[in-house]
Design a protein around this motif. Structure first.
Motif, PDB file in Angstrom:
ATOM      1  N   ALA A 205       0.342   4.189  -2.589  1.00  0.00           N
ATOM      2  CA  ALA A 205       0.106   5.574  -2.186  1.00  0.00           C
ATOM      3  C   ALA A 205       1.083   6.504  -2.911  1.00  0.00           C
ATOM      4  O   ALA A 205       0.715   7.569  -3.390  1.00  0.00           O
TER       5      ALA A 205
ATOM      6  N   ARG B 242      12.431   7.755  -1.978  1.00  0.00           N
ATOM      7  CA  ARG B 242      11.823   8.664  -1.009  1.00  0.00           C
ATOM      8  C   ARG B 242      10.859   7.956  -0.063  1.00  0.00           C
ATOM      9  O   ARG B 242      10.600   8.453   1.031  1.00  0.00           O
TER      10      ARG B 242
ATOM     11  N   ARG C 149       8.368   1.235  14.153  1.00  0.00           N
ATOM     12  CA  ARG C 149       8.344   1.990  12.904  1.00  0.00           C
ATOM     13  C   ARG C 149       9.443   1.503  11.992  1.00  0.00           C
ATOM     14  O   ARG C 149      10.515   1.167  12.464  1.00  0.00           O
TER      15      ARG C 149
ATOM     16  N   LEU D 268       6.120  16.014  -0.080  1.00  0.00           N
ATOM     17  CA  LEU D 268       6.868  15.088  -0.945  1.00  0.00           C
ATOM     18  C   LEU D 268       6.488  15.201  -2.429  1.00  0.00           C
ATOM     19  O   LEU D 268       7.344  15.463  -3.282  1.00  0.00           O
TER      20      LEU D 268
ATOM     21  N   ASN E 153      -2.605   5.119   4.540  1.00  0.00           N
ATOM     22  CA  ASN E 153      -1.352   4.943   3.790  1.00  0.00           C
ATOM     23  C   ASN E 153      -0.456   6.173   3.822  1.00  0.00           C
ATOM     24  O   ASN E 153       0.154   6.533   2.822  1.00  0.00           O
ATOM     25  N   LEU E 154      -0.368   6.817   4.986  1.00  0.00           N
ATOM     26  CA  LEU E 154       0.631   7.867   5.137  1.00  0.00           C
ATOM     27  C   LEU E 154       2.005   7.220   5.182  1.00  0.00           C
ATOM     28  O   LEU E 154       2.126   6.037   5.501  1.00  0.00           O
ATOM     29  N   PHE E 155       3.050   8.002   4.866  1.00  0.00           N
ATOM     30  CA  PHE E 155       4.406   7.476   4.924  1.00  0.00           C
ATOM     31  C   PHE E 155       4.902   7.596   6.361  1.00  0.00           C
ATOM     32  O   PHE E 155       5.068   8.712   6.868  1.00  0.00           O
ATOM     33  N   PRO E 156       5.139   6.476   7.056  1.00  0.00           N
ATOM     34  CA  PRO E 156       5.389   6.512   8.506  1.00  0.00           C
ATOM     35  C   PRO E 156       6.699   7.184   8.888  1.00  0.00           C
ATOM     36  O   PRO E 156       6.844   7.624  10.021  1.00  0.00           O
ATOM     37  N   HIS E 157       7.649   7.291   7.941  1.00  0.00           N
ATOM     38  CA  HIS E 157       8.945   7.863   8.284  1.00  0.00           C
ATOM     39  C   HIS E 157       8.967   9.374   8.088  1.00  0.00           C
ATOM     40  O   HIS E 157       9.993  10.009   8.308  1.00  0.00           O
TER      41      HIS E 157
ATOM     42  N   THR F 192       0.822  -1.208   0.000  1.00  0.00           N
ATOM     43  CA  THR F 192       0.000   0.000   0.000  1.00  0.00           C
ATOM     44  C   THR F 192       0.860   1.263   0.000  1.00  0.00           C
ATOM     45  O   THR F 192       0.421   2.316  -0.444  1.00  0.00           O
ATOM     46  N   GLN F 193       2.099   1.142   0.501  1.00  0.00           N
ATOM     47  CA  GLN F 193       3.005   2.292   0.488  1.00  0.00           C
ATOM     48  C   GLN F 193       3.426   2.612  -0.956  1.00  0.00           C
ATOM     49  O   GLN F 193       3.506   3.769  -1.346  1.00  0.00           O
TER      50      GLN F 193
ATOM     51  N   GLN G 130      12.135   3.279   4.646  1.00  0.00           N
ATOM     52  CA  GLN G 130      11.479   2.339   5.551  1.00  0.00           C
ATOM     53  C   GLN G 130      12.204   0.993   5.572  1.00  0.00           C
ATOM     54  O   GLN G 130      12.309   0.341   6.612  1.00  0.00           O
TER      55      GLN G 130
ATOM     56  N   ARG H 134      15.461   0.698   7.872  1.00  0.00           N
ATOM     57  CA  ARG H 134      15.214   0.390   9.284  1.00  0.00           C
ATOM     58  C   ARG H 134      15.092  -1.118   9.502  1.00  0.00           C
ATOM     59  O   ARG H 134      15.628  -1.668  10.442  1.00  0.00           O
TER      60      ARG H 134
ATOM     61  N   TYR I 210       4.515  12.859  13.572  1.00  0.00           N
ATOM     62  CA  TYR I 210       4.597  11.668  12.727  1.00  0.00           C
ATOM     63  C   TYR I 210       3.234  10.976  12.734  1.00  0.00           C
ATOM     64  O   TYR I 210       2.471  11.118  13.703  1.00  0.00           O
TER      65      TYR I 210
END
Lengths: 217, 242
Positions: free
Chosen positions: A119, A133, A217, B103, B90-94, A115-116, A138, A141, B136
């Motif tokens: 999006a 980006r 996270r 962005l 679906n936000l970007f967690p970082h 889903t990332q 992600q 990490r 965040y």
């Protein structure tokens, strides 16, 4: 009969530096090559994906010892002069590390939820922008603990570089042993050296893993 | 009124399952269309097809002048005109709320950091979250995250906004704050298509109701059709929902 002295210890310390140096070279070289292979492994092009998969399978399926022999002797057969030991060892370990790091990193990149990607795609980002980006920050990490863990494997496997005549920790131990013949003392000390290099890495890897689990996270 | 979105005879299969079986509808500029229907009726899939997230087997989809069914579609150009908000935010967690919003304008529209930040503050204020810019996503409630996601889409100044069950993961109170943002958007003249289970919201805000059943548009009309359904299926559906 001479015994183990400070001179020998000094020699081993010097060889330990070569072990560390070779590990760093293998990690950086393997990291760069491995990142490229990981990217190819998830590329839209089927040809690239297959090529990367074949490469990974070949590297992972070949013992490092054989890989080192192939490079050391293989290059000579191709008509070049004998490769210097450091070059053969660096190249062999770089290829070895790239095969494993590529697969570790591919897994980490793919563990970022689909889903990332979606999006980011819906915001009109290019594939490269999505990767650099959104996905990689992600994935890094997630990838850090297993990557540091793999560095321990690299350090230990540099001992195989002795077969192409590279004098690192294990080879230095063997050399001292031929002169004073105290194998038990010498190799216990060699083992302690390896431990001192690897233990901080494993500890670091574990603490990173803990931190990652806590933050979620 | 010129149509912003036009679907005609759209067919979509997942393996052996036909999800869309000849879907046709139009949404005009400034219209708010609510797509309703049971789970599995194909409403989310139809929405995803509009943003080229699913490839269709048959039929045509035109969105803001883009031929979405065309294999040569310029997807990035389409996505500059269409914003979509998902059920799971679906936000970007970082990235912080503000960075999430900055962005795409910086990457895609080459806005300067400073301009993008001004833009981010602006759209965050529109969804009532100006003071949360540096938070965040994990520090925000579900409703706040969803409003940031809406702001993130708004920052690209889309001509059409799609909402895919955006309140389904929220409790009633948080649902209210998200619906309010959507109502403000609708009042501001944004063309919107929303897949929703919020019947009262659909009736109040939507200028057009599209009731989907078994992969087709079963009944369509103004908000009033919820009160006076023409088909037995919609009557049953509305009766069960309310």
């Amino acid at each position: 009969m001479p015994t183990f002295t400070l001179v020998h210890l000094e020699y081993l310390s010097w060889a330990a530096l070569w072990t560390i140096g070779l590990s760093v070279i293998a990690f950086i070289g393997g990291g760069i090559l491995g990142f490229g292979v990981a990217m190819a492994r998830i590329a839209p092009s089927r040809v690239l994906r297959t090529a990367a998969m074949v490469y990974i399978q070949l590297v992972q399926g070949t013992p490092l010892l054989i890989l080192l022999f192939l490079i050391y002797f293989g290059v000579a057969i191709l008509g070049f002069n004998q490769v210097p030991a450091i070059l053969a060892a660096s190249l062999g370990l770089t290829i070895y590390a790239s095969g494993f790091l590529a697969e570790i990193w591919r897994g980490c990149i793919q563990s970022v939820p689909k889903t990332q990607w979606e999006a980011a795609e819906c915001l009109a980002l290019t594939r490269w922008q999505r990767m650099t980006r959104v996905i990689l920050p992600q994935a890094i990490r997630i990838a850090t603990p297993p990557t540091v863990g793999f560095m321990v494997q690299i350090v230990k496997n540099t001992s195989l570089a002795s077969v192409v005549g590279f004098i690192e920790l294990a080879q230095a131990g063997k050399i001292i042993n031929t002169s004073i013949y105290e194998p038990f003392t010498i190799f216990v000390i060699v083992a302690i050296f390896y431990f001192l290099i690897c233990f901080p890495l494993s500890t670091w890897s574990r603490s990173l893993e803990r931190k990652l689990n806590v933050s979620g996270r | 009124m010129s149509a912003v979105v036009r679907l005609s005879d759209v067919h979509k299969r997942f393996g052996a399952v036909t999800v869309l079986n000849g879907v046709s509808f139009e949404v005009g500029r400034g219209e708010v269309a609510a797509v309703i229907g049971q789970s599995g009726s194909g409403k989310s899939t139809a929405l995803r097809c509009i943003d080229a997230l699913e490839r269709i087997e048959q039929g045509t989809i035109e969105v803001c002048g883009h031929a979405v069914h065309d294999p040569k579609l310029d997807r990035r150009a389409l996505r500059c005109d269409v914003g979509i908000v998902f059920q799971s935010y679906n936000l970007f967690p970082h990235l912080t709320a503000e960075q999430n919003i900055m962005l795409a304008p910086t990457c895609v529209k080459s806005l300067s950091k400073a301009d993008a930040r001004t833009l981010a503050r602006d759209v965050l204020a529109r969804v009532g979250l100006a003071e949360k810019a540096d938070h965040y996503p994990e520090q925000l409630s579900g409703g706040q995250q969803q409003r940031v996601a809406i702001a993130r889409s708004l920052a690209m100044q889309p001509k059409l906004m799609l909402f895919d069950e955006v309140t389904s993961a929220l409790d009633p109170q948080l649902t209210g704050e998200v619906l309010k943002v959507m109502e403000d958007l609708a009042r501001g003249g944004m063309t919107m298509i929303l897949v929703t289970h919020e019947m009262s919201f659909a009736r109040k805000v939507a200028s057009k109701i599209i009731y989907m059943h078994k992969g087709t548009v079963w009944e369509t009309g103004p908000g009033a059709i919820i009160d006076a359904p023409q088909t037995l299926e919609l009557r049953k559906f509305v009766g069960g929902e309310m």
